[in-house]
Design a protein around this motif. Structure first.
Motif, PDB file in Angstrom:
ATOM      1  N   TYR A 109     -27.465 -60.122 -29.058  1.00 37.28           N
ATOM      2  CA  TYR A 109     -27.228 -58.830 -28.400  1.00 37.28           C
ATOM      3  C   TYR A 109     -26.789 -57.746 -29.391  1.00 37.28           C
ATOM      4  O   TYR A 109     -27.142 -56.570 -29.236  1.00 37.28           O
ATOM      5  CB  TYR A 109     -26.195 -58.978 -27.283  1.00 37.28           C
ATOM      6  CG  TYR A 109     -26.760 -59.665 -26.056  1.00 37.28           C
ATOM      7  CD1 TYR A 109     -27.823 -59.115 -25.349  1.00 37.28           C
ATOM      8  CD2 TYR A 109     -26.228 -60.871 -25.606  1.00 37.28           C
ATOM      9  CE1 TYR A 109     -28.349 -59.740 -24.228  1.00 37.28           C
ATOM     10  CE2 TYR A 109     -26.747 -61.511 -24.482  1.00 37.28           C
ATOM     11  CZ  TYR A 109     -27.807 -60.932 -23.800  1.00 37.28           C
ATOM     12  OH  TYR A 109     -28.321 -61.565 -22.690  1.00 37.28           O
ATOM     13  N   SER A 152     -12.876 -60.125 -24.916  1.00 43.03           N
ATOM     14  CA  SER A 152     -12.922 -60.434 -23.489  1.00 43.03           C
ATOM     15  C   SER A 152     -11.512 -60.492 -22.920  1.00 43.03           C
ATOM     16  O   SER A 152     -10.525 -60.599 -23.653  1.00 43.03           O
ATOM     17  CB  SER A 152     -13.632 -61.771 -23.274  1.00 43.03           C
ATOM     18  OG  SER A 152     -14.999 -61.691 -23.605  1.00 43.03           O
ATOM     19  N   GLU A 178     -23.206 -59.667 -23.524  1.00 48.64           N
ATOM     20  CA  GLU A 178     -24.027 -58.471 -23.733  1.00 48.64           C
ATOM     21  C   GLU A 178     -23.177 -57.202 -23.689  1.00 48.64           C
ATOM     22  O   GLU A 178     -23.323 -56.314 -24.532  1.00 48.64           O
ATOM     23  CB  GLU A 178     -25.151 -58.372 -22.705  1.00 48.64           C
ATOM     24  CG  GLU A 178     -26.021 -57.138 -22.914  1.00 48.64           C
ATOM     25  CD  GLU A 178     -27.323 -57.142 -22.136  1.00 48.64           C
ATOM     26  OE1 GLU A 178     -28.171 -56.269 -22.397  1.00 48.64           O
ATOM     27  OE2 GLU A 178     -27.490 -58.015 -21.254  1.00 48.64           O
ATOM     28  N   GLU A 179     -22.271 -57.121 -22.724  1.00 52.33           N
ATOM     29  CA  GLU A 179     -21.412 -55.938 -22.616  1.00 52.33           C
ATOM     30  C   GLU A 179     -20.469 -55.829 -23.808  1.00 52.33           C
ATOM     31  O   GLU A 179     -20.238 -54.738 -24.339  1.00 52.33           O
ATOM     32  CB  GLU A 179     -20.621 -55.979 -21.311  1.00 52.33           C
ATOM     33  CG  GLU A 179     -19.769 -54.739 -21.037  1.00 52.33           C
ATOM     34  CD  GLU A 179     -20.579 -53.456 -20.854  1.00 52.33           C
ATOM     35  OE1 GLU A 179     -19.972 -52.368 -20.900  1.00 52.33           O
ATOM     36  OE2 GLU A 179     -21.810 -53.543 -20.673  1.00 52.33           O
ATOM     37  N   CYS A 180     -19.916 -56.971 -24.254  1.00 46.37           N
ATOM     38  CA  CYS A 180     -19.060 -56.973 -25.450  1.00 46.37           C
ATOM     39  C   CYS A 180     -19.840 -56.449 -26.659  1.00 46.37           C
ATOM     40  O   CYS A 180     -19.329 -55.636 -27.437  1.00 46.37           O
ATOM     41  CB  CYS A 180     -18.564 -58.383 -25.753  1.00 46.37           C
ATOM     42  SG  CYS A 180     -17.253 -58.990 -24.676  1.00 46.37           S
ATOM     43  N   LYS A 203     -22.616 -54.557 -26.714  1.00 50.01           N
ATOM     44  CA  LYS A 203     -22.984 -53.142 -26.551  1.00 50.01           C
ATOM     45  C   LYS A 203     -21.804 -52.231 -26.872  1.00 50.01           C
ATOM     46  O   LYS A 203     -21.945 -51.234 -27.601  1.00 50.01           O
ATOM     47  CB  LYS A 203     -23.472 -52.871 -25.127  1.00 50.01           C
ATOM     48  CG  LYS A 203     -23.940 -51.436 -24.888  1.00 50.01           C
ATOM     49  CD  LYS A 203     -24.427 -51.244 -23.468  1.00 50.01           C
ATOM     50  CE  LYS A 203     -24.974 -49.830 -23.276  1.00 50.01           C
ATOM     51  NZ  LYS A 203     -23.971 -48.777 -23.567  1.00 50.01           N
ATOM     52  N   LYS A 204     -20.633 -52.572 -26.332  1.00 48.52           N
ATOM     53  CA  LYS A 204     -19.454 -51.738 -26.582  1.00 48.52           C
ATOM     54  C   LYS A 204     -19.073 -51.760 -28.063  1.00 48.52           C
ATOM     55  O   LYS A 204     -18.627 -50.752 -28.614  1.00 48.52           O
ATOM     56  CB  LYS A 204     -18.282 -52.204 -25.716  1.00 48.52           C
ATOM     57  CG  LYS A 204     -18.438 -51.857 -24.240  1.00 48.52           C
ATOM     58  CD  LYS A 204     -17.187 -52.128 -23.455  1.00 48.52           C
ATOM     59  CE  LYS A 204     -17.355 -51.725 -21.995  1.00 48.52           C
ATOM     60  NZ  LYS A 204     -17.628 -50.290 -21.813  1.00 48.52           N
ATOM     61  N   VAL A 262     -13.161 -56.578 -22.100  1.00 48.92           N
ATOM     62  CA  VAL A 262     -14.304 -56.708 -21.198  1.00 48.92           C
ATOM     63  C   VAL A 262     -14.003 -57.803 -20.169  1.00 48.92           C
ATOM     64  O   VAL A 262     -13.615 -58.919 -20.560  1.00 48.92           O
ATOM     65  CB  VAL A 262     -15.586 -57.046 -21.984  1.00 48.92           C
ATOM     66  CG1 VAL A 262     -16.769 -57.242 -21.032  1.00 48.92           C
ATOM     67  CG2 VAL A 262     -15.893 -55.934 -22.984  1.00 48.92           C
ATOM     68  N   ASP A 288     -18.879 -61.802 -20.676  1.00 50.16           N
ATOM     69  CA  ASP A 288     -20.035 -60.909 -20.629  1.00 50.16           C
ATOM     70  C   ASP A 288     -20.388 -60.540 -22.069  1.00 50.16           C
ATOM     71  O   ASP A 288     -19.971 -59.502 -22.591  1.00 50.16           O
ATOM     72  CB  ASP A 288     -19.704 -59.660 -19.807  1.00 50.16           C
ATOM     73  CG  ASP A 288     -20.941 -58.804 -19.503  1.00 50.16           C
ATOM     74  OD1 ASP A 288     -21.956 -58.963 -20.218  1.00 50.16           O
ATOM     75  OD2 ASP A 288     -20.882 -57.998 -18.569  1.00 50.16           O
TER      76      ASP A 288
END
Length: 352
Positions: free
Chosen positions: A97, A177, A310-312, A314-315, A335, A308
């Motif tokens: 990611y 996370s 992907e969210e980690c 992306k951020k 996250v 998560d």
């Protein structure tokens, strides 16, 4: 503001037809009034660099800036990723990611694996700086103290983001996370099921990840007003964690704690070793022990806490790009995670 947008166009980050951030987005990003932002976009439109379309936004036009762009490797820039290993599925997902979002933003990702060595970590940082990378994403090694090379990056305000772990007393950019909240929910779930004697298997608690998860474990007992028995905790040295040694050590631990009915492991690797130990004891006719862990161990019937990834990722990339673009406002982002109850346990909860 105009110059920053021009730089993004010249670097190829913004290409012909791309939408420029809105007045509201730019106002928040640069901490200025909306009239200032509007004037900047109007000025760019007057220079023929962007086109403002009512109801749709502002878009990059064909201009002398775009005509001079050479989409070369050097222009797009390098981002360095330093991580301790690539042996777990979680680490592989992070790489996947992070590369996705680095590439999406017009950069190239290069990777260095430290194998949990602070010397390798320091060498990687030095190597990346000599390569003139735009910024770095770093998974710090699992040691009691942080690497001086990482501290120097912070002092130099060099663009970098710590991911998964962070430096507790030093203000830097970091993404992690919700380790504490996730573990607290998981242990509360076990307590609510009637488990009183819950064990913990963990690497030596030397970093923020294991520390937060341990605190989450404790908080679940404190919130319930139940006494916690830390004699049911097994902490393993890094040299003791391997497929040849760990299952045997865990089995011996479980045998010595016959009162234990459930156990929580800090990560998927330890969950796999614990599952082997529990299965061995079960075949010997011992009491079954419920296993719960952080991250999916890929074992049917095991409840786990899902990050998560992907969210980690992306951020993390967003925070790095923010620094590369000249903004330096260190922040720590958490996250949310999700407790994924196994199908076996869910079926028991459904009334017949």
């Amino acid at each position: 503001m105009k110059n920053k947008i021009k730089e993004q166009i010249q670097s190829g980050k913004l290409r012909v037809g791309d939408r420029v951030p809105s007045e509201k987005e730019l106002t928040e990003k640069f901490h200025v009034s909306q009239i200032t932002t509007k004037n900047a976009l109007v000025g760019l439109a007057e220079e023929g660099i962007v086109e403002r379309i009512k109801g749709r936004g502002t878009f990059v036009c064909e201009s002398d800036l775009t005509a001079s762009i050479r989409p070369t490797y050097e222009q797009e820039g390098l981002i360095g990723l330093i991580l301790p290993s690539m042996k777990t599925k979680i680490e592989q997902e992070f790489v996947n990611y992070i590369e996705k979002y680095v590439s999406k933003n017009g950069h190239h990702l290069i990777i260095k694996i430290t194998r949990e060595s602070q010397f390798e970590e320091a060498d990687a940082i030095e190597m990346f700086r000599k390569m003139d990378v735009k910024g770095m994403i770093i998974f710090p090694t699992e040691k009691e103290t942080y690497n001086d090379a990482v501290l120097r990056l912070s002092l130099d305000k060099f663009p970098f983001v710590l991911i998964d772990r962070y430096m507790e007393n030093i203000l830097t950019y970091s993404v992690t996370s919700e380790n504490k909240a996730g573990t607290q929910e998981a242990i509360s779930y076990l307590l609510n099921k009637g488990h009183k004697h819950i064990g913990l298997i963990s690497p030596i608690i030397t970093n923020t990840v294991t520390d937060e998860r341990a605190k989450g474990f404790e908080n679940a007992f404190l919130k319930r007003g139940t006494t916690i028995n830390k004699n049911l905790w097994l902490t393993l040295g890094f040299n003791d964690i391997s497929q040849h040694k760990t299952p045997k050590l865990i089995k011996e631990f479980l045998i010595s704690k016959p009162e234990m009915t459930a156990i929580f492991t800090m990560n998927a690797e330890l969950a796999a070793y614990t599952h082997l130990a529990i299965s061995s004891l079960k075949s010997d006719g011992c009491q079954e022990i419920e296993l719960l862990t952080f991250d999916s161990p890929g074992i049917s019937g095991v409840t786990f806490i899902k990050q998560d990834i992907e969210e980690c990722s992306k951020k993390t990339v967003d925070l790095l790009l923010e620094q590369i673009e000249g903004i330096y406002e260190p922040k720590r982002i958490y996250v949310p995670v999700e407790l994924k109850i196994s199908e076996n346990e869910l079926s028991k909860m459904i009334p017949t």
